[in-house]
Design an enzyme around this catalytic site. Structure first.
Site, PDB file in Angstrom:
ATOM      1  N   LYS A  36       0.653  -1.281  -0.015  1.00  0.00           N
ATOM      2  CA  LYS A  36      -0.064  -0.092   0.059  1.00  0.00           C
ATOM      3  C   LYS A  36       0.954   1.233   0.019  1.00  0.00           C
ATOM      4  O   LYS A  36       0.667   2.229  -0.699  1.00  0.00           O
ATOM      5  CB  LYS A  36      -0.802   0.147   1.191  1.00  0.00           C
ATOM      6  CG  LYS A  36      -1.863  -1.256   1.453  1.00  0.00           C
ATOM      7  CD  LYS A  36      -2.863  -0.758   2.588  1.00  0.00           C
ATOM      8  CE  LYS A  36      -2.209  -0.904   4.082  1.00  0.00           C
ATOM      9  NZ  LYS A  36      -1.811  -2.183   4.319  1.00  0.00           N
ATOM     10  N   ARG A 111      -9.260   0.797   8.950  1.00  0.00           N
ATOM     11  CA  ARG A 111      -9.000  -0.690   9.309  1.00  0.00           C
ATOM     12  C   ARG A 111     -10.027  -1.421  10.060  1.00  0.00           C
ATOM     13  O   ARG A 111     -10.015  -2.476  10.387  1.00  0.00           O
ATOM     14  CB  ARG A 111      -7.659  -0.524  10.211  1.00  0.00           C
ATOM     15  CG  ARG A 111      -6.443  -0.718   9.277  1.00  0.00           C
ATOM     16  CD  ARG A 111      -5.232  -0.445  10.163  1.00  0.00           C
ATOM     17  NE  ARG A 111      -4.215  -1.269   9.975  1.00  0.00           N
ATOM     18  CZ  ARG A 111      -2.884  -0.435   9.577  1.00  0.00           C
ATOM     19  NH1 ARG A 111      -2.957   0.994   9.213  1.00  0.00           N
ATOM     20  NH2 ARG A 111      -1.868  -1.293   9.325  1.00  0.00           N
ATOM     21  N   ARG A 150      11.842  -6.049   5.244  1.00  0.00           N
ATOM     22  CA  ARG A 150      11.538  -4.543   5.099  1.00  0.00           C
ATOM     23  C   ARG A 150      12.414  -3.433   6.001  1.00  0.00           C
ATOM     24  O   ARG A 150      12.611  -3.943   7.086  1.00  0.00           O
ATOM     25  CB  ARG A 150       9.804  -4.357   5.250  1.00  0.00           C
ATOM     26  CG  ARG A 150       9.629  -2.879   5.239  1.00  0.00           C
ATOM     27  CD  ARG A 150       8.172  -2.708   4.849  1.00  0.00           C
ATOM     28  NE  ARG A 150       7.393  -2.580   6.123  1.00  0.00           N
ATOM     29  CZ  ARG A 150       6.123  -2.388   6.136  1.00  0.00           C
ATOM     30  NH1 ARG A 150       5.671  -2.050   4.885  1.00  0.00           N
ATOM     31  NH2 ARG A 150       5.519  -2.435   7.097  1.00  0.00           N
ATOM     32  N   ARG A 183      11.355  -1.746  11.757  1.00  0.00           N
ATOM     33  CA  ARG A 183      10.292  -1.392  12.515  1.00  0.00           C
ATOM     34  C   ARG A 183       9.985  -2.450  13.632  1.00  0.00           C
ATOM     35  O   ARG A 183      10.055  -3.650  13.105  1.00  0.00           O
ATOM     36  CB  ARG A 183       9.061  -0.982  11.877  1.00  0.00           C
ATOM     37  CG  ARG A 183       8.997   0.321  11.040  1.00  0.00           C
ATOM     38  CD  ARG A 183       7.658   0.263  10.032  1.00  0.00           C
ATOM     39  NE  ARG A 183       6.496  -0.236  10.577  1.00  0.00           N
ATOM     40  CZ  ARG A 183       5.570  -0.005   9.753  1.00  0.00           C
ATOM     41  NH1 ARG A 183       5.415   0.717   8.441  1.00  0.00           N
ATOM     42  NH2 ARG A 183       4.378  -0.506   9.945  1.00  0.00           N
ATOM     43  N   ARG A 194      -0.215  -9.109  13.576  1.00  0.00           N
ATOM     44  CA  ARG A 194      -0.689  -8.105  12.658  1.00  0.00           C
ATOM     45  C   ARG A 194      -1.487  -8.599  11.450  1.00  0.00           C
ATOM     46  O   ARG A 194      -2.779  -8.119  11.107  1.00  0.00           O
ATOM     47  CB  ARG A 194       0.360  -7.340  11.926  1.00  0.00           C
ATOM     48  CG  ARG A 194       0.968  -6.440  13.017  1.00  0.00           C
ATOM     49  CD  ARG A 194       2.267  -5.800  12.416  1.00  0.00           C
ATOM     50  NE  ARG A 194       1.900  -4.479  11.477  1.00  0.00           N
ATOM     51  CZ  ARG A 194       2.999  -4.362  10.478  1.00  0.00           C
ATOM     52  NH1 ARG A 194       4.089  -4.953  10.337  1.00  0.00           N
ATOM     53  NH2 ARG A 194       2.569  -3.465   9.695  1.00  0.00           N
TER      54      ARG A 194
HETATM   55  P1  AMP Z   1       0.908   0.685   9.026  1.00  0.00           P
HETATM   56  O1  AMP Z   1       2.117   1.926   8.861  1.00  0.00           O
HETATM   57  O2  AMP Z   1      -0.151   1.382   8.379  1.00  0.00           O
HETATM   58  O3  AMP Z   1       1.376  -0.648   9.005  1.00  0.00           O
HETATM   59  O4  AMP Z   1       0.647   1.187  10.692  1.00  0.00           O
HETATM   60  C1  AMP Z   1       1.517   0.765  11.852  1.00  0.00           C
HETATM   61  C2  AMP Z   1       0.576   0.639  12.843  1.00  0.00           C
HETATM   62  O5  AMP Z   1      -0.043   2.052  13.432  1.00  0.00           O
HETATM   63  C3  AMP Z   1      -0.612  -0.386  13.104  1.00  0.00           C
HETATM   64  O6  AMP Z   1      -0.066  -1.587  13.383  1.00  0.00           O
HETATM   65  C4  AMP Z   1      -1.412   0.161  14.211  1.00  0.00           C
HETATM   66  O7  AMP Z   1      -0.793  -0.038  15.194  1.00  0.00           O
HETATM   67  C5  AMP Z   1      -1.375   1.583  13.827  1.00  0.00           C
HETATM   68  N1  AMP Z   1      -2.330   2.355  12.843  1.00  0.00           N
HETATM   69  C6  AMP Z   1      -2.022   2.821  11.666  1.00  0.00           C
HETATM   70  N2  AMP Z   1      -3.316   3.038  11.095  1.00  0.00           N
HETATM   71  C7  AMP Z   1      -4.410   2.438  11.806  1.00  0.00           C
HETATM   72  C8  AMP Z   1      -5.552   2.718  11.743  1.00  0.00           C
HETATM   73  N3  AMP Z   1      -6.412   3.060  10.804  1.00  0.00           N
HETATM   74  N4  AMP Z   1      -6.476   1.971  12.798  1.00  0.00           N
HETATM   75  C9  AMP Z   1      -5.719   1.694  14.078  1.00  0.00           C
HETATM   76  N5  AMP Z   1      -4.520   1.511  14.268  1.00  0.00           N
HETATM   77  C10 AMP Z   1      -3.579   2.030  12.970  1.00  0.00           C
END
Ligand code: AMP
Length: 236
Positions: A36, A111, A150, A183, A194
């Site tokens: 994404k 999400r 990654r 990360r 996840r």
């Molecule tokens: P990402 O970079 O999109 O993989 O997001 C990293 C982390 O941020 C996720 O594993 C969640 O802990 C938090 N996060 C990001 N976007 C959301 C969302 N829309 N709802 C809840 N938690 C989020």
């Protein structure tokens, strides 16, 4: 007959006389590691509309040690979702900013169904709506390989992969010379958590957008440019 064709994020009559500018409001859906973020950056370049990533906004808040960032930290480190009200608040503020008025690419939001409903309401109040919700499909085994390899730049957020897309110099970002790191939530023990959370809480959104007739399915494997082409095709 009026046929519309897409020129960047604008729609024009086929004779090019009347210019009809339409919003291009897109959601990128899909499990962690499906690409994404990479595709959102390419779409930003192509259509000149911003990438809105709740994950990036939260990481930035964490770096600055704001109250929101500190609240989100324990959820993010363990791969859990940050509470809906926190991310909904973030998105409501972000979508009001001037650069989002001609369109945006949501990356990592919504999400949950609660987030999707809140987004619909927020956009309705703004006289807007989502045109395309693009679901990028990749199987679990490939996701695991992608996520564990990654590496992310601490300064600019650029992403690499130790095998498939390594930086020129190990541990150093090609774009800004920032430090590359893994990360916490890309470590193997957190990834399966996840992926499970994605299946339980986020995958139901596929049906949610299917019912609204704005779901576009894209295969997320193969070369990055080919996936990008598939996405552009569904936007036509
Ligand atoms: P990402 O970079 O999109 O993989 O997001 C990293 C982390 O941020 C996720 O594993 C969640 O802990 C938090 N996060 C990001 N976007 C959301 C969302 N829309 N709802 C809840 N938690 C989020």
């Amino acid at each position: 007959m009026k046929v519309l064709c897409k020129v960047e994020n604008e729609l024009r009559d086929e004779d090019n006389k009347g210019l009809v500018i339409m919003d291009l409001n897109i959601i990128l859906l899909g499990p962690p590691g499906c690409g994404k973020g990479t595709q959102a950056k390419m779409l930003t370049e192509q259509y000149k509309i911003p990438q809105v990533s709740t994950g990036d906004i939260l990481r930035e808040a964490l770096k600055k040690e704001t109250a929101m960032g500190l609240k989100a930290k324990s959820y993010m480190d363990s791969g859990k979702l940050v509470p809906d009200e926190v991310v909904i608040g973030i998105i409501q503020d972000r979508l009001k900013q001037s650069d989002c008025q001609k369109g945006f690419i949501l990356d990592g939001f919504p999400r949950t169904v609660v987030q999707a409903e809140a987004l619909d309401k927020t956009l309705k109040d703004m006289g807007k709506k989502i045109e395309h919700s693009i679901s990028i499909d990749v199987d679990d085994e490939e996701l695991l390989g992608r996520l564990t390899g990654r590496r992310t730049c601490r300064s600019c957020g650029a992403m690499y992969h130790v095998l498939f897309n390594p930086s020129k110099k190990e541990g150093v970002c090609d774009a800004c010379s920032g430090e590359l790191y893994q990360r916490d939530d890309d470590k193997e023990e957190t990834i399966s958590n996840r992926l499970n959370i994605y299946k339980q809480q986020t995958a139901p959104l596929i049906d949610y957008y299917k019912k609204k007739d704005i779901l576009r399915l894209v295969t997320g494997t193969g070369k990055i440019e080919n996936i990008f082409k598939r996405i552009k095709d569904v936007l036509k």
